[in-house]
Design an enzyme around this catalytic site. Structure first.
Site, short mmCIF file in Angstrom:
data_model
loop_
_atom_site.label_atom_id
_atom_site.label_comp_id
_atom_site.label_asym_id
_atom_site.label_seq_id
_atom_site.Cartn_x
_atom_site.Cartn_y
_atom_site.Cartn_z
CG ASP A 194 -2.18 -0.95 1.19
OD1 ASP A 194 -2.39 -1.66 0.16
OD2 ASP A 194 -2.69 -1.10 2.10
CE LYS B 251 -7.21 -0.63 -0.63
NZ LYS B 251 -7.84 -1.54 0.15
#
Length: 401
Positions: free
Chosen positions: A196, A218
């Site tokens: 991430d 993300k």
């Protein structure tokens, strides 16, 4: 003429008799490792420390409350001599020599037939270090090796490889030093890392060239890799025989969708390990000197997701109940919705003068703090150009200290 070096050897002591003479602090330090090795320990000592007494009371070893007697070495595979009587030590050592039983002496290493190495364990490896008669150096070398194995800075390929599967690793709030020891170790063993943006990105630079790094991208309110695609990637790489680390920011189970990923992997029959992480809900306020609780100020704190507005039908938050609480509110993913959130809290009774701290990119080099009140936080965020990721703390703890 220099002394010959000791010959290192690993003893398999399971079910085999080990004689320990003396019940003081030396024995107290050595006994746990002997018991962990499965040794059948006979302890001979007139008196023992409370910790050794507890081991005897628990049935972990047999204790005979007396002094050494000739013949005690009979049947032993290994002897540890740790009494405070030089005469007893010499006599027992002589008996061990006569019976050809390896013997360690705590009082005189030169008179012993065996030396105890400085030992430690990390990542399933037992490290034993001998540096002749310099025990402090042995301990220092041991500590350096074990620490490297534990935190992943010292790695070596496994001959048989790690079992394919997935580890969901909480990377902490951003500072690479705040990932857990286990998380860093597993990251060092990965074949594939799906990361991430909010994970500790600096750690990716330490990965060997053969490791495939996939950016999950993300990014809040921007381009993102759909959760289903992430799940499919985790399953596909694990099924291809890879060990996959899903490197997430904070803790996988605190607004991290970690449980969804774990469920998808379980449904696919993929082994999964969850490694908790340091959540930003507590660590980021702490990084700027704000305790989420403080004696006499707040006896509770509540962590709330602010990714949807209070009047959004999808919201699961009881904002009226939150406004009635006297403790601390910690809001994650709330920067974009703070005007609506602040209005809702004030409307439901939280004073507009309640102190607020907004911490952007906490624990990283780009960390900054913006102070406000519930009544001014929306305008302060706009004026200062605060952007995610940021943690918002609401409550009197903001002004502590």
């Amino acid at each position: 003429m220099p002394e010959n070096p000791a010959y290192p050897l690993g003893l398999r002591l399971t079910g085999r008799r080990v004689l320990v003479l003396g019940g003081g602090t030396v024995a107290q330090r050595r006994l746990p490792a002997l018991l962990a090795a499965g040794a059948d320990v006979l302890l001979v000592a007139p008196a023992v420390t409370p910790s050794v007494q507890a081991m005897a009371d628990a049935g972990e070893l047999a204790w005979e409350a007396r002094g050494y007697r000739p013949g005690d070495v009979e049947g032993a595979w290994y002897v540890l001599i740790a009494t405070d009587d030089p005469g007893v030590n010499a006599a027992a050592s002589a008996e061990a020599e006569e019976r050809r039983v390896w013997c360690v002496r705590s009082d005189d290493a030169g008179a012993a037939t065996a030396w105890t190495p400085a030992t430690g364990r990390g990542d399933g490896v037992t490290v034993a270090v001998l540096t002749g008669r310099d025990p402090r150096r042995s301990a220092a070398v041991r500590d350096a090796v074990v620490e490297g194995l534990r935190d992943g800075t010292l790695t070596a390929p496994r001959h048989r490889g790690r079992t394919p599967g997935v580890a969901l690793v909480g990377g902490g709030p951003g500072d690479p030093d705040l990932i857990t020891v286990r998380g860093r170790r597993l990251l060092a063993e990965a074949d594939v890392v799906i990361a991430d943006r909010l994970g500790p990105r600096d750690l990716l630079d330490e990965l060997p060239p053969h490791v495939e790094v996939i950016d999950a991208a993300k990014i809040p309110y921007g381009r993102g890799m759909a959760q289903q695609a992430i799940n499919e990637a985790l399953v596909a790489h694990a099924r291809a025989g890879k060990f996959v680390v899903r490197l997430k920011g904070g803790d996988p189970y605190v607004f991290g969708r970690g449980k969804e990923e774990a469920e998808a992997l379980a449904a696919a029959g993929i082994p999964v390990t969850v490694v908790p992480g340091v959540t930003s809900a507590i660590s980021v306020p702490s990084a700027v000197g704000v305790p989420v609780t403080h004696r006499g100020v707040a006896h509770e704190f509540t962590v709330v997701s602010g990714h949807v507005a209070p009047d959004d039908p999808r919201s699961l938050v009881d904002w009226a109940a939150l406004a009635a609480l006297r403790g601390t509110l910690v809001l994650l993913m709330a920067v974009e919705r703070m005007p609506d959130i602040a209005e809702a809290l004030i409307r439901h009774g939280r004073p507009a003068a309640t102190p607020v701290a907004v911490v952007q990119e906490g624990t990283t080099a780009a960390q900054r703090r913006v102070d406000a009140t519930l009544g001014t936080v929306a305008s302060r965020i706009a004026e200062e150009g605060v952007r995610p990721p940021a943690v918002v703390v609401v409550g009197d703890v903001v002004t502590v200290g």
